[in-house]
Scaffold this motif. Sequence first.
Motif, PDB file in Angstrom:
ATOM      1  N   GLY A  47      -4.157 -17.456  14.484  1.00 56.29           N
ATOM      2  CA  GLY A  47      -4.206 -18.254  13.265  1.00 56.29           C
ATOM      3  C   GLY A  47      -5.142 -17.764  12.190  1.00 56.29           C
ATOM      4  O   GLY A  47      -5.509 -18.530  11.288  1.00 56.29           O
ATOM      5  N   VAL A  48      -5.527 -16.496  12.240  1.00 55.89           N
ATOM      6  CA  VAL A  48      -6.484 -15.963  11.261  1.00 55.89           C
ATOM      7  C   VAL A  48      -5.747 -15.493  10.012  1.00 55.89           C
ATOM      8  O   VAL A  48      -4.706 -14.835  10.101  1.00 55.89           O
ATOM      9  N   ASP A  49      -6.286 -15.814   8.847  1.00 57.03           N
ATOM     10  CA  ASP A  49      -5.659 -15.416   7.588  1.00 57.03           C
ATOM     11  C   ASP A  49      -6.142 -14.066   7.078  1.00 57.03           C
ATOM     12  O   ASP A  49      -5.576 -13.528   6.130  1.00 57.03           O
ATOM     13  N   GLY A  50      -7.173 -13.512   7.706  1.00 56.12           N
ATOM     14  CA  GLY A  50      -7.659 -12.197   7.302  1.00 56.12           C
ATOM     15  C   GLY A  50      -8.881 -11.819   8.110  1.00 56.12           C
ATOM     16  O   GLY A  50      -9.673 -12.673   8.501  1.00 56.12           O
ATOM     17  N   PRO A 110     -14.428 -13.292  23.540  1.00 56.68           N
ATOM     18  CA  PRO A 110     -13.027 -13.664  23.768  1.00 56.68           C
ATOM     19  C   PRO A 110     -12.466 -14.467  22.591  1.00 56.68           C
ATOM     20  O   PRO A 110     -13.214 -15.192  21.923  1.00 56.68           O
ATOM     21  N   PRO A 111     -11.180 -14.368  22.327  1.00 52.93           N
ATOM     22  CA  PRO A 111     -10.589 -15.108  21.200  1.00 52.93           C
ATOM     23  C   PRO A 111     -10.827 -16.602  21.279  1.00 52.93           C
ATOM     24  O   PRO A 111     -11.022 -17.259  20.244  1.00 52.93           O
ATOM     25  N   HIS A 112     -10.831 -17.161  22.499  1.00 56.99           N
ATOM     26  CA  HIS A 112     -10.943 -18.625  22.583  1.00 56.99           C
ATOM     27  C   HIS A 112     -12.323 -19.128  22.170  1.00 56.99           C
ATOM     28  O   HIS A 112     -12.466 -20.297  21.835  1.00 56.99           O
ATOM     29  N   GLU A 115     -11.723 -19.579  18.432  1.00 56.37           N
ATOM     30  CA  GLU A 115     -10.753 -20.664  18.257  1.00 56.37           C
ATOM     31  C   GLU A 115     -11.394 -22.026  18.513  1.00 56.37           C
ATOM     32  O   GLU A 115     -11.063 -23.021  17.854  1.00 56.37           O
ATOM     33  N   ALA A 116     -12.345 -22.091  19.449  1.00 63.21           N
ATOM     34  CA  ALA A 116     -13.048 -23.350  19.734  1.00 63.21           C
ATOM     35  C   ALA A 116     -13.898 -23.786  18.548  1.00 63.21           C
ATOM     36  O   ALA A 116     -13.991 -24.981  18.234  1.00 63.21           O
ATOM     37  N   LEU A 117     -14.523 -22.832  17.867  1.00 61.29           N
ATOM     38  CA  LEU A 117     -15.325 -23.162  16.689  1.00 61.29           C
ATOM     39  C   LEU A 117     -14.457 -23.744  15.580  1.00 61.29           C
ATOM     40  O   LEU A 117     -14.786 -24.772  14.976  1.00 61.29           O
ATOM     41  N   VAL A 118     -13.353 -23.068  15.308  1.00 59.54           N
ATOM     42  CA  VAL A 118     -12.459 -23.520  14.248  1.00 59.54           C
ATOM     43  C   VAL A 118     -11.894 -24.894  14.580  1.00 59.54           C
ATOM     44  O   VAL A 118     -11.811 -25.779  13.710  1.00 59.54           O
ATOM     45  N   ALA A 119     -11.535 -25.112  15.856  1.00 61.87           N
ATOM     46  CA  ALA A 119     -10.999 -26.411  16.265  1.00 61.87           C
ATOM     47  C   ALA A 119     -12.024 -27.519  16.086  1.00 61.87           C
ATOM     48  O   ALA A 119     -11.702 -28.625  15.625  1.00 61.87           O
TER      49      ALA A 119
END
Length: 264
Positions: A47-50, A110-112, A115-119
């Motif tokens: 889900g990264v835009d850049g 790791p990617p998650h 992703e946890a921060l963004v969530a």
Amino acid sequence: MSHVIFIPARYASQRFPGKPLQALTGATGVTKSLIERSWLAARAVSGVDGVYVLTDDERIAEPCRAFGAEVLMTPDTCRNGTERCAAAVPLLDEEPDIVVNLQGDAPLTPPHYVEALVAAMTADPDIVMATPVLRTDRDHLEKLRADRKANRVGGTTAVFAASRDALYFSKEVLPFYDNAPDDAVPVFHHVGCYAYRPSALRQYAALPEGRLERREGLEQLRFLEHGVPVRCVEVEARGRSFWELNNPSDVPLIEDIMKREGIA
């Protein structure tokens, strides 16, 4: 919500000059630079835009462009990665909702974790900055303690309140642990990754450097010293080992982890 990942990278590190260009050999025998491996870790986040490398040095910018990274040139007056992120936001065509700072010396992130921060920030609009913390097991804790015993500047630990807002970050192993049993108050390794709202970055850039920030060499302490909350988001290892490349002695450790976990 839109979010981008910035990877701050500078050549003139006092402890490890040219560190972003340090070669690391993976499980297949392929050698890539530290900055390229950090960039690949960022690109694995969903889900990264850049994804952008931020630097002020063509010795870093040129090889990054060669392996396909987008590079934003930031001022050489930036004293740390957060200041570099603040300087880079106006260089984007559109301001994102969330900016992630994935440190260029943490290719094992790791990617998650990201992703946890963004969530967390998406779920709670009151969080202006968040950072991951990883509960240590006995082996991980002993690595942190070994760095301190050898007087090496290694990993950072985090102490946080019941609200999960940070109380302090330190290069020391906190809280005091000694030979406490495994069910005692845990030690959390602070993972060198941050997510901010652009407004927090602008605020940070306008604040003076803090005394604790300068003493510990930890940029996030500027937020705490000026009363800005930093949310700690606990992440799980999920079978992955985490370590940053802080010193030349970390190179074989990271290469061993990559080989053990099949990271090419």
